[in-house]
Design a protein around this motif. Sequence first.
Motif, short mmCIF file in Angstrom:
data_model
loop_
_atom_site.label_atom_id
_atom_site.label_comp_id
_atom_site.label_asym_id
_atom_site.label_seq_id
_atom_site.Cartn_x
_atom_site.Cartn_y
_atom_site.Cartn_z
N TRP A 23 -23.29 20.08 9.49
CA TRP A 23 -24.14 21.19 9.18
C TRP A 23 -25.50 20.69 9.65
O TRP A 23 -25.90 20.26 10.98
N PHE A 24 -26.38 20.37 8.44
CA PHE A 24 -27.59 19.93 8.91
C PHE A 24 -28.03 18.89 7.87
O PHE A 24 -27.51 19.05 6.70
N SER A 25 -29.08 17.93 8.18
CA SER A 25 -29.35 16.91 7.04
C SER A 25 -28.19 16.31 6.30
O SER A 25 -28.10 16.02 5.20
N GLY A 26 -26.89 16.09 7.05
CA GLY A 26 -25.87 15.33 6.51
C GLY A 26 -25.26 16.08 5.78
O GLY A 26 -23.89 15.72 5.38
N ALA A 27 -25.11 17.46 5.49
CA ALA A 27 -24.48 18.28 4.85
C ALA A 27 -23.43 18.93 5.90
O ALA A 27 -23.40 18.69 7.16
N CYS A 28 -22.28 19.64 5.37
CA CYS A 28 -21.22 19.90 6.40
C CYS A 28 -20.56 21.39 5.49
O CYS A 28 -20.77 21.39 4.40
N SER A 61 -22.52 19.46 -0.27
CA SER A 61 -24.13 19.32 -0.20
C SER A 61 -24.37 17.86 0.08
O SER A 61 -23.69 17.01 0.14
N ARG A 62 -25.80 17.55 0.44
CA ARG A 62 -26.38 16.47 0.69
C ARG A 62 -26.30 15.56 -0.28
O ARG A 62 -25.88 14.27 -0.16
N ASN A 63 -26.32 15.88 -1.63
CA ASN A 63 -26.06 15.02 -2.73
C ASN A 63 -24.67 14.50 -2.98
O ASN A 63 -24.60 13.48 -3.40
N TYR A 64 -23.81 15.31 -2.33
CA TYR A 64 -22.37 14.51 -2.47
C TYR A 64 -21.58 14.31 -1.08
O TYR A 64 -20.64 13.84 -1.21
N ALA A 65 -22.29 14.41 -0.17
CA ALA A 65 -22.13 14.27 1.31
C ALA A 65 -21.35 12.83 1.20
O ALA A 65 -20.45 12.32 1.92
#
Length: 257
Positions: A223-228, A243-247
Amino acid sequence: MYTAIIVDDEEPAREELNTLIREESKDIEIIGKASNGLSALRLIAEKKPHMVFLDIQMPGLDGLEIAREIMAMEEPPVIIFVTAYDEHAIKAFELAATDYILKPAHPKRFKKTLERVISLLSGKSDRVKTMEKLFDIYPVGRDKLTRIIARKKGKENRLLLDIKDIIYFRSQGRDCFLSIDGEEMEVKYTLKDLEEKLSEDQFVRCHKSFLVNINRIGEIVPWFSGACILKMNDKKKTEIPVSRNYAREFKDKIGWT
Protein backbone atom coordinates in the motif's frame (compact mmCIF):
# COMPACT_ATOMS: atom_id res chain seq x y z
CA MET A 1 -32.64 -25.67 48.80
CA TYR A 2 -29.69 -24.64 46.62
CA THR A 3 -28.84 -26.39 43.35
CA ALA A 4 -25.44 -27.36 41.97
CA ILE A 5 -23.76 -28.79 38.87
CA ILE A 6 -20.47 -30.70 38.88
CA VAL A 7 -18.05 -30.32 35.95
CA ASP A 8 -15.08 -32.68 35.70
CA ASP A 9 -13.76 -34.81 32.83
CA GLU A 10 -13.11 -37.77 35.16
CA GLU A 11 -16.12 -39.76 36.36
CA PRO A 12 -14.50 -40.89 39.69
CA ALA A 13 -13.85 -37.22 40.53
CA ARG A 14 -17.46 -36.30 39.74
CA GLU A 15 -18.74 -39.08 41.95
CA GLU A 16 -16.38 -38.15 44.79
CA LEU A 17 -17.65 -34.56 44.75
CA ASN A 18 -21.23 -35.77 44.55
CA THR A 19 -20.72 -37.94 47.65
CA LEU A 20 -19.00 -35.16 49.61
CA ILE A 21 -21.74 -32.65 48.86
CA ARG A 22 -24.45 -35.07 49.97
CA GLU A 23 -22.56 -35.90 53.17
CA GLU A 24 -21.62 -32.34 54.14
CA SER A 25 -24.74 -30.34 53.27
CA LYS A 26 -28.45 -31.02 53.31
CA ASP A 27 -29.09 -27.66 51.66
CA ILE A 28 -27.55 -28.47 48.26
CA GLU A 29 -29.09 -30.62 45.54
CA ILE A 30 -27.00 -31.91 42.62
CA ILE A 31 -29.08 -31.33 39.48
CA GLY A 32 -26.54 -32.24 36.82
CA LYS A 33 -23.02 -33.35 35.91
CA ALA A 34 -20.89 -32.60 32.86
CA SER A 35 -17.62 -34.00 31.55
CA ASN A 36 -16.56 -31.14 29.25
CA GLY A 37 -16.93 -27.41 28.72
CA LEU A 38 -19.62 -27.31 26.04
CA SER A 39 -21.95 -29.77 27.75
CA ALA A 40 -21.39 -27.84 31.01
CA LEU A 41 -22.39 -24.53 29.41
CA ARG A 42 -25.52 -26.08 27.88
CA LEU A 43 -26.46 -27.66 31.20
CA ILE A 44 -25.88 -24.47 33.19
CA ALA A 45 -27.94 -22.40 30.72
CA GLU A 46 -30.77 -24.94 30.92
CA LYS A 47 -30.79 -25.72 34.65
CA LYS A 48 -29.63 -22.33 36.02
CA PRO A 49 -27.97 -23.74 39.18
CA HIS A 50 -26.99 -21.65 42.17
CA MET A 51 -23.42 -22.98 42.08
CA VAL A 52 -20.99 -24.88 39.84
CA PHE A 53 -18.11 -27.08 41.00
CA LEU A 54 -15.64 -26.64 38.14
CA ASP A 55 -12.49 -28.65 37.53
CA ILE A 56 -9.64 -26.56 36.13
CA GLN A 57 -7.48 -29.19 34.47
CA MET A 58 -9.61 -30.53 31.63
CA PRO A 59 -8.65 -31.29 28.01
CA GLY A 60 -9.60 -28.82 25.31
CA LEU A 61 -11.03 -25.96 27.35
CA ASP A 62 -9.76 -25.49 30.87
CA GLY A 63 -11.86 -24.38 33.82
CA LEU A 64 -10.87 -20.72 33.65
CA GLU A 65 -11.92 -20.51 30.00
CA ILE A 66 -15.25 -22.09 30.86
CA ALA A 67 -15.62 -19.71 33.81
CA ARG A 68 -15.26 -16.72 31.48
CA GLU A 69 -18.23 -18.01 29.45
CA ILE A 70 -20.28 -18.68 32.58
CA MET A 71 -19.71 -15.17 33.92
CA ALA A 72 -21.05 -13.71 30.67
CA MET A 73 -24.44 -15.30 31.39
CA GLU A 74 -27.29 -13.08 32.56
CA GLU A 75 -27.46 -14.76 35.98
CA PRO A 76 -24.14 -16.49 36.58
CA PRO A 77 -23.87 -19.07 39.36
CA VAL A 78 -21.24 -19.10 42.08
CA ILE A 79 -18.17 -20.92 40.78
CA ILE A 80 -16.10 -23.15 43.05
CA PHE A 81 -12.87 -24.23 41.36
CA VAL A 82 -11.67 -27.77 41.94
CA THR A 83 -7.93 -27.92 41.42
CA ALA A 84 -4.71 -29.81 41.89
CA TYR A 85 -2.83 -26.72 40.67
CA ASP A 86 0.47 -25.45 41.96
CA GLU A 87 0.99 -22.89 44.70
CA HIS A 88 1.08 -19.96 42.26
CA ALA A 89 -2.42 -20.69 40.99
CA ILE A 90 -3.81 -21.19 44.47
CA LYS A 91 -2.35 -17.83 45.51
CA ALA A 92 -4.19 -16.23 42.59
CA PHE A 93 -7.49 -17.70 43.75
CA GLU A 94 -6.88 -16.42 47.27
CA LEU A 95 -6.00 -12.92 46.08
CA ALA A 96 -9.20 -12.80 44.05
CA ALA A 97 -11.23 -14.09 47.02
CA THR A 98 -12.40 -16.98 44.86
CA ASP A 99 -13.26 -20.24 46.55
CA TYR A 100 -11.48 -23.40 45.53
CA ILE A 101 -11.19 -27.03 46.59
CA LEU A 102 -7.89 -28.89 46.44
CA LYS A 103 -7.81 -32.43 45.08
CA PRO A 104 -8.19 -34.73 46.89
CA ALA A 105 -10.93 -32.86 48.76
CA HIS A 106 -10.71 -32.85 52.57
CA PRO A 107 -14.16 -33.10 54.26
CA LYS A 108 -13.47 -30.38 56.85
CA ARG A 109 -12.20 -27.86 54.30
CA PHE A 110 -15.01 -28.87 51.92
CA LYS A 111 -17.68 -28.19 54.53
CA LYS A 112 -16.29 -24.70 55.19
CA THR A 113 -16.30 -24.01 51.47
CA LEU A 114 -19.96 -24.98 51.17
CA GLU A 115 -20.89 -22.75 54.09
CA ARG A 116 -19.01 -19.82 52.58
CA VAL A 117 -20.57 -20.33 49.15
CA ILE A 118 -24.09 -20.38 50.55
CA SER A 119 -23.38 -17.09 52.33
CA LEU A 120 -22.21 -15.55 49.03
CA LEU A 121 -25.24 -16.46 46.97
CA SER A 122 -26.99 -13.13 47.50
CA GLY A 123 -24.07 -11.06 46.09
CA LYS A 124 -24.17 -11.45 42.30
CA SER A 125 -22.35 -8.19 41.47
CA ASP A 126 -19.55 -9.01 43.91
CA ARG A 127 -19.13 -12.44 42.29
CA VAL A 128 -18.73 -10.90 38.85
CA LYS A 129 -16.07 -8.48 40.15
CA THR A 130 -14.30 -11.34 41.90
CA MET A 131 -14.04 -13.35 38.67
CA GLU A 132 -12.83 -10.34 36.70
CA LYS A 133 -10.11 -9.85 39.30
CA LEU A 134 -9.09 -13.50 38.99
CA PHE A 135 -8.81 -13.21 35.20
CA ASP A 136 -6.50 -10.21 35.67
CA ILE A 137 -4.32 -11.95 38.27
CA TYR A 138 -4.13 -15.34 36.62
CA PRO A 139 -4.64 -15.21 32.82
CA VAL A 140 -7.28 -17.56 31.48
CA GLY A 141 -5.66 -20.82 30.53
CA ARG A 142 -1.91 -21.46 30.47
CA ASP A 143 -1.59 -23.65 27.39
CA LYS A 144 -1.97 -22.47 23.81
CA LEU A 145 -5.52 -22.61 22.51
CA THR A 146 -6.34 -25.33 20.00
CA ARG A 147 -10.11 -24.80 20.19
CA ILE A 148 -12.30 -21.86 21.14
CA ILE A 149 -15.90 -21.28 22.16
CA ALA A 150 -17.85 -18.83 20.00
CA ARG A 151 -21.46 -17.66 19.73
CA LYS A 152 -23.34 -16.62 16.62
CA LYS A 153 -24.86 -13.15 16.75
CA GLY A 154 -28.30 -13.22 18.35
CA LYS A 155 -27.96 -16.90 19.35
CA GLU A 156 -27.50 -18.47 22.79
CA ASN A 157 -25.94 -21.76 21.66
CA ARG A 158 -22.15 -21.98 21.79
CA LEU A 159 -19.96 -23.60 19.15
CA LEU A 160 -16.60 -25.26 19.77
CA LEU A 161 -14.30 -24.39 16.86
CA ASP A 162 -10.82 -25.50 15.82
CA ILE A 163 -8.35 -22.63 15.94
CA LYS A 164 -6.81 -23.65 12.62
CA ASP A 165 -10.13 -22.93 10.86
CA ILE A 166 -10.33 -19.32 12.09
CA ILE A 167 -9.58 -16.71 9.38
CA TYR A 168 -9.11 -13.75 11.72
CA PHE A 169 -10.11 -12.14 15.00
CA ARG A 170 -11.48 -8.59 15.04
CA SER A 171 -12.12 -6.20 17.90
CA GLN A 172 -14.83 -3.56 17.91
CA GLY A 173 -14.97 -1.45 21.04
CA ARG A 174 -15.14 -3.87 23.97
CA ASP A 175 -16.39 -6.75 21.78
CA CYS A 176 -14.31 -9.32 19.93
CA PHE A 177 -15.30 -11.50 16.99
CA LEU A 178 -13.80 -14.34 14.98
CA SER A 179 -14.43 -15.12 11.33
CA ILE A 180 -14.97 -18.64 10.01
CA ASP A 181 -16.55 -19.74 6.73
CA GLY A 182 -17.42 -16.14 5.93
CA GLU A 183 -19.35 -15.61 9.17
CA GLU A 184 -18.40 -13.59 12.24
CA MET A 185 -19.09 -14.92 15.75
CA GLU A 186 -18.57 -13.43 19.19
CA VAL A 187 -15.85 -14.64 21.56
CA LYS A 188 -15.22 -13.72 25.20
CA TYR A 189 -11.62 -12.66 24.81
CA THR A 190 -9.70 -9.49 24.02
CA LEU A 191 -7.14 -9.40 21.22
CA LYS A 192 -4.47 -9.10 23.90
CA ASP A 193 -5.73 -12.33 25.53
CA LEU A 194 -5.69 -14.06 22.15
CA GLU A 195 -2.16 -12.91 21.33
CA GLU A 196 -0.98 -14.65 24.50
CA LYS A 197 -3.10 -17.76 23.96
CA LEU A 198 -2.54 -18.42 20.25
CA SER A 199 0.54 -19.92 18.61
CA GLU A 200 2.90 -17.23 17.26
CA ASP A 201 3.55 -19.51 14.28
CA GLN A 202 -0.12 -19.42 13.33
CA PHE A 203 -1.52 -15.97 14.24
CA VAL A 204 -0.03 -12.50 13.96
CA ARG A 205 -1.25 -9.02 14.93
CA CYS A 206 -1.40 -6.81 11.85
CA HIS A 207 -3.55 -3.94 13.13
CA LYS A 208 -4.87 -2.67 16.45
CA SER A 209 -8.21 -4.27 15.53
CA PHE A 210 -7.08 -7.46 13.76
CA LEU A 211 -5.28 -10.71 14.50
CA VAL A 212 -4.95 -12.92 11.40
CA ASN A 213 -4.27 -16.57 10.66
CA ILE A 214 -0.99 -16.60 8.70
CA ASN A 215 -1.99 -19.83 6.96
CA ARG A 216 -5.16 -18.22 5.59
CA ILE A 217 -3.51 -15.23 3.92
CA GLY A 218 -3.99 -15.47 0.17
CA GLU A 219 -2.29 -12.35 -1.12
CA ILE A 220 -0.35 -9.36 0.23
CA VAL A 221 -0.80 -6.09 -1.63
CA PRO A 222 1.71 -3.27 -0.86
CA TRP A 223 0.00 0.00 0.00
CA PHE A 224 1.81 3.16 1.13
CA SER A 225 4.32 4.17 3.83
CA GLY A 226 5.11 0.52 4.60
CA ALA A 227 1.49 -0.49 5.09
CA CYS A 228 -0.24 -3.18 3.01
CA ILE A 229 -3.53 -5.01 2.49
CA LEU A 230 -4.09 -8.73 3.16
CA LYS A 231 -6.50 -10.64 0.94
CA MET A 232 -7.66 -13.61 2.98
CA ASN A 233 -8.49 -17.08 1.69
CA ASP A 234 -12.15 -17.12 2.71
CA LYS A 235 -15.49 -17.06 0.90
CA LYS A 236 -15.64 -13.25 0.94
CA LYS A 237 -11.97 -12.74 0.01
CA THR A 238 -11.86 -10.39 3.02
CA GLU A 239 -9.37 -7.53 2.85
CA ILE A 240 -7.58 -6.67 6.11
CA PRO A 241 -5.19 -3.75 6.60
CA VAL A 242 -1.66 -4.06 7.93
CA SER A 243 -1.04 -0.74 9.65
CA ARG A 244 2.34 1.01 9.74
CA ASN A 245 2.56 0.44 13.51
CA TYR A 246 2.41 -3.34 13.04
CA ALA A 247 4.03 -3.65 9.61
CA ARG A 248 7.57 -4.43 10.79
CA GLU A 249 6.46 -7.11 13.27
CA PHE A 250 4.11 -8.60 10.70
CA LYS A 251 6.78 -8.80 8.01
CA ASP A 252 9.24 -10.38 10.44
CA LYS A 253 6.68 -13.01 11.45
CA ILE A 254 5.91 -14.07 7.87
CA GLY A 255 9.53 -13.86 6.68
CA TRP A 256 8.99 -10.92 4.31
CA THR A 257 12.42 -9.62 3.32
